[in-house]
Design an enzyme around this catalytic site. Structure first.
Site, short mmCIF file in Angstrom:
data_model
loop_
_atom_site.label_atom_id
_atom_site.label_comp_id
_atom_site.label_asym_id
_atom_site.label_seq_id
_atom_site.Cartn_x
_atom_site.Cartn_y
_atom_site.Cartn_z
CB SER A 115 -0.89 0.00 1.25
OG SER A 115 -1.54 1.25 1.42
CE1 TYR A 166 -3.35 -2.20 5.46
CE2 TYR A 166 -2.70 0.04 4.90
CZ TYR A 166 -3.15 -1.21 4.51
OH TYR A 166 -3.37 -1.46 3.19
CE LYS A 183 -0.77 -4.02 3.64
NZ LYS A 183 -0.81 -5.28 2.90
#
Length: 183
Positions: free
Chosen positions: A146, A159, A163
């Site tokens: 991402s 998160y 990533k």
């Protein structure tokens, strides 16, 4: 003059495994691989989604099957991939997020996100690479990440960290013991 030619994008006689294949990017990747001729195994925890997707791929003339599995269960992953034989392509797409402010992230949030987004991704790739190396076959391992791994985001600290970990991880191997397979 000879014009350059686009390489064939056909994947006939190739086997592809797509994690998180029930919807979104994983479903799109599975459909594209099948359209290019690959036999696709759609992997997810939700049988209904991947069964419907595999049925639709087959309806459109493609080759697909399903593997209902939680990729955070590493013992089950290893057993399933060992019995499945080598995959030529892995699209490592399964992932999750639990948006919370940095001060509100719980240990459970942290463990759930890192277990799926980093730990499972790493060991699924290792299992696929191991089978390729044992068979002396080349292959492709594609990790879906991402932009959040580069820019960060409020309420997404864990998160973003996971990533970035995918972005920063080294290639699975150039070690001399595995030169017969490449990622």
């Amino acid at each position: 003059m000879t014009l350059p030619r686009t390489p064939s994008m056909r994947l006939d006689n190739r086997r592809a495994l797509v994690t998180g294949a029930g919807r979104g990017i994983g479903l799109a990747a599975a459909a594209a691989l099948a359209e290019a001729g690959a036999h696709v195994t759609l992997l997810a925890r939700t049988a209904v989604e991947i069964t419907a997707a595999a049925d639709e791929i087959r309806t459109e003339g493609g080759h697909a099957d399903t593997l209902v599995l939680d990729v955070t269960d590493l013992q089950a992953v290893r057993a399933a991939l060992e019995s499945a034989g080598p995959f030529d392509i892995l699209v490592n797409n399964a992932g999750t997020n639990r948006p919370r402010s940095f001060l509100d992230v719980t240990e459970d949030d942290y463990d759930a996100i890192t277990s799926l987004n980093l730990r499972a991704a790493y060991f699924v790739a290792q299992s696929v690479a191991s089978r390729l190396a044992a068979a002396g076959k080349p292959g492709s391992i594609i990790h879906i990440s991402s932009q959040m791994g580069h820019v960060g985001g409020q309420n997404r600290t864990v998160y973003c960290m996971t990533k970035h970990g995918i972005e920063a991880s080294p290639k699975p191997w150039p070690s001399t013991s595995h030169r017969s397979a490449s990622a």
